[in-house]
Design a protein around this motif. Structure first.
Motif, short mmCIF file in Angstrom:
data_model
loop_
_atom_site.label_atom_id
_atom_site.label_comp_id
_atom_site.label_asym_id
_atom_site.label_seq_id
_atom_site.Cartn_x
_atom_site.Cartn_y
_atom_site.Cartn_z
N UNK A 120 53.68 34.58 35.25
CA UNK A 120 54.05 33.84 34.05
C UNK A 120 52.93 33.92 33.00
N UNK A 121 51.68 33.81 33.45
CA UNK A 121 50.55 33.90 32.53
C UNK A 121 50.50 35.28 31.88
N UNK A 122 50.70 36.34 32.66
CA UNK A 122 50.68 37.70 32.14
C UNK A 122 51.74 37.90 31.06
N UNK A 123 52.94 37.40 31.32
CA UNK A 123 54.02 37.57 30.34
C UNK A 123 53.69 36.87 29.03
N UNK A 124 53.16 35.64 29.13
CA UNK A 124 52.85 34.91 27.90
C UNK A 124 51.68 35.55 27.15
N UNK A 181 41.75 39.13 25.67
CA UNK A 181 41.57 40.29 26.55
C UNK A 181 40.99 39.87 27.90
N UNK A 182 40.08 38.91 27.91
CA UNK A 182 39.51 38.44 29.17
C UNK A 182 40.58 37.78 30.04
N UNK A 183 41.41 36.93 29.43
CA UNK A 183 42.48 36.28 30.20
C UNK A 183 43.50 37.31 30.68
N UNK A 184 43.83 38.28 29.84
CA UNK A 184 44.78 39.33 30.24
C UNK A 184 44.23 40.16 31.39
N UNK A 185 42.94 40.44 31.34
CA UNK A 185 42.30 41.18 32.44
C UNK A 185 42.44 40.42 33.75
N UNK A 186 42.18 39.11 33.73
CA UNK A 186 42.26 38.33 34.96
C UNK A 186 43.70 38.28 35.49
N UNK A 187 44.66 38.14 34.58
CA UNK A 187 46.06 38.10 35.00
C UNK A 187 46.50 39.44 35.58
N UNK A 188 46.14 40.55 34.90
CA UNK A 188 46.51 41.88 35.39
C UNK A 188 45.85 42.17 36.74
N UNK A 189 44.62 41.76 36.89
CA UNK A 189 43.91 41.97 38.16
C UNK A 189 44.59 41.20 39.29
N UNK A 190 45.00 39.97 39.00
CA UNK A 190 45.69 39.18 40.03
C UNK A 190 47.01 39.82 40.45
N UNK A 191 47.64 40.54 39.53
CA UNK A 191 48.93 41.20 39.82
C UNK A 191 48.74 42.64 40.28
N UNK A 192 47.49 43.07 40.46
CA UNK A 192 47.17 44.44 40.90
C UNK A 192 47.68 45.49 39.91
N UNK A 193 47.66 45.15 38.62
CA UNK A 193 48.03 46.11 37.58
C UNK A 193 46.75 46.80 37.12
N UNK A 194 46.39 47.88 37.80
CA UNK A 194 45.08 48.47 37.63
C UNK A 194 44.87 49.03 36.22
N UNK A 195 45.88 49.76 35.69
CA UNK A 195 45.74 50.33 34.35
C UNK A 195 45.58 49.26 33.28
N UNK A 196 46.49 48.30 33.20
CA UNK A 196 46.34 47.23 32.22
C UNK A 196 45.06 46.42 32.39
#
Length: 558
Positions: free
Chosen positions: A294-298, A335-350
């Motif tokens: 949900x965080x990643x989408x927002x 960008x920092x928050x997006x990095x943490x969300x993508x990392x939690x979802x294992x989205x390596x590229x993003x």
């Protein structure tokens, strides 16, 4: 961080301006500012500017220029605000120093620093300080100091920012208006939040907890002042700071309703930049709850929205005030928050993309900061060397000493206490402050004359020197008050020293100055935390009042 006033982005029909006197249009624009009607206000201010320019009414055009700047600032059009602000300044400067010009310069300094234009921000802040000095207005000077401190906070130097803001608070003491209270406390809270992130991610993680607790104290204290002031932006800003501290403390259930309330108010009023910050914080709250998807989408929606704004071409931006450059600090945070969300979802590229973007922006800010600070210090050195060195030294010595007692004065306190507090906070070392009141000095002056009263103050100063260490900071605080700062001293030890001072004064042969003369002291002690000059002295002052209430000639602890 907090220009005065409020606004709204609710579309309204453009009023008919033809044939309406400029004085009436100005009154309408001021009312729009007070009633939070942003679109009405900017249309009025632009119309007044054009008509006043065509008809040669300089004063009316200058006021319209300030209003145009204010409304664009509230709309989030920071480059547009700087543009119309500079045009207004070109009109205002020939008219001479004024409070309106000081306020406009402060707004411009904040807008420039939000965009990473630190040299421009510092230049505006220093000009505001210079004008406040020319006007001899202590309140304007204090608010301008806050503005300069806000520049350093945005440049990533919360310690320099705190020094300046604490100096500003010391100028006002207990005489601050609700507006000045909100400005000071909100800015200090923002500075504490910045220091917390640096300490948490750097070499002082243990200190970070204490800094966050101080931020909570400041946010809690600012809140009622903003409600009393009734400014919609100030209320939303203090709520967002309060909620952010709670979020960082992990008190998510307390933070969420405050975040939502502040975000809803920002959406209604059109405080776009603050709205983006709050939406980012809500995504961070979801991350803290483990709701990474949900965080990643927002965050992706928010990143796309701000990226669109940041890349909109100039002609489109000119026709739509909502389209503007995005503050550097906010872009880093997204960008920092997006990095943490993508990392939690294992989205390596993003995750890699957002991490690189955050690092690139942080490096850009660091370089801009170094360049601006270098220019700032070079300018200061050039100004110093432009004066005879001997005269400079003599002036500095005079500026920091009380001429009657030879102790330090308030300027000395404003310069030396903030670093002592900063060291105590960073290294978890004790520090105690004693406020000392000479009981009945006014009666002594009336009964024995002012010459004897001055001799009493001089001998009290000497007794203070005899009973304190060379490392202690001794100052004359006011007519009959002294202030002693005891570094590396716990409250109990400070109490013992003050009792020794009090006893020395009680047995001193005052009758040798004048028959029947007797002098006693009422003393109040306060120990850090808090690590803020104004808060610490306020607590010591309350202890002095308690000592007087209990009969004088005694020491009381805060």
């Amino acid at each position: 961080m907090f220009p005065h006033g409020a606004s709204s982005s609710v579309p309204v029909p453009a009023p008919a301006f033809d044939g309406v006197p400029l004085s009436e249009l100005l009154e309408r624009a001021r009312l729009a500012q007070q009633q939070a009607r942003l679109d009405d206000g900017v249309a009025l201010a632009d119309a007044i500017w054009d008509r006043a320019e065509a008809e040669g009414f300089i004063n009316e055009q200058a006021e319209a220029g300030k209003l145009r700047s204010f409304f664009r600032l509230r709309m989030g059009d920071l480059p547009g605000m700087l543009d119309v602000g500079e045009r207004a300044l070109r009109l205002m400067r020939p008219l001479g120093a004024s409070p309106a010009m000081c306020e406009l310069l402060r707004w411009m300094s904040l807008a420039a620093c939000e965009l990473g234009a630190y040299e421009q921000g510092l230049a505006c802040a220093h000009e505001a300080l210079k004008l406040a000095g020319e006007l001899g207005d202590m309140r304007l000077h204090a608010v301008a100091l806050n503005g300069l401190g806000a520049c350093f906070e945005r440049m990533g130097d919360p310690w320099q920012a705190e020094r300046l803001m604490s100096e500003a608070a010391g100028l006002l003491r207990s005489n601050a208006t609700p507006f000045e209270q909100v400005v000071t406390l909100t800015n200090l809270c923002t500075v504490a939040l910045g220091a917390y992130h640096l300490q948490r991610d750097g070499a002082a993680p243990a200190q970070a907890t204490r800094t966050l607790e101080r931020a909570l104290e400041l946010a809690r204290e600012a809140r009622p002042h903003s409600l009393q002031l009734g400014d919609r932006y100030g209320i939303a800003l203090t709520a967002s700071n309060f909620a952010e501290v709670l979020l960082l403390m992990g008190r998510l259930d307390e933070a969420e309703p405050m975040l939502i309330e502040a975000r809803d108010e920002c959406e209604r009023a059109g405080f776009r930049l603050l709205d983006w910050r709050l939406r980012c914080m809500l995504a961070e709250l979801q991350l803290a709850r483990g709701q990474a998807r949900m965080a990643w989408q927002q965050l992706q929606v928010l990143c796309a929205e701000t990226e669109h704004v940041a890349t909109t071409d100039a002609p489109a931006a000119a026709t739509s005030p909502a389209l503007h450059d995005v503050p550097l600090f906010l872009r880093v945070r997204l960008h920092q928050a997006s990095y943490r969300a993508a990392k939690a979802l294992a989205l390596l590229g993003p995750s890699l993309f957002h991490l690189e973007q955050a690092r690139t922006l942080e490096r850009r800010r660091a370089v801009s900061q170094l360049m601006a600070q270098s220019q700032y210090f070079v300018s200061r050195m050039e100004a110093e060397f432009a004066t005879d060195p001997a005269s400079v030294a003599a002036r500095d010595a005079a500026e920091f000493k009380d001429p009657l007692t030879g102790l330090g004065n308030r300027r000395c306190l404003e310069t030396r206490l903030p670093p002592l507090l900063r060291t105590a906070e960073q290294e978890a070392r004790p520090l105690t402050v004693a406020l000392i009141d000479a009981d009945g000095l006014r009666n002594i002056n009336e009964r024995h004359g002012h010459e004897i009263g001055d001799r009493v103050l001089q001998e009290l100063a000497e007794l203070l020197r005899e009973n304190t260490r060379g490392s202690d900071l001794l100052l004359r605080w006011s007519g009959e008050e002294f202030l002693v700062v005891f570094p590396d001293t716990i409250a109990d030890r400070g109490f013992e020293v003050c009792e020794r001072i009090r006893a020395s004064v009680s047995v001193h042969p005052w009758h040798e100055l004048a028959p029947g003369l007797d002098v006693t002291l009422s003393m109040g002690l306060a120990s850090a935390p808090p690590y803020a000059t104004d808060l610490l002295i306020a607590r010591a002052n309350a202890a002095v009042e308690r000592a007087k209430h209990l009969g004088r000639n005694r020491v009381a602890l805060a």
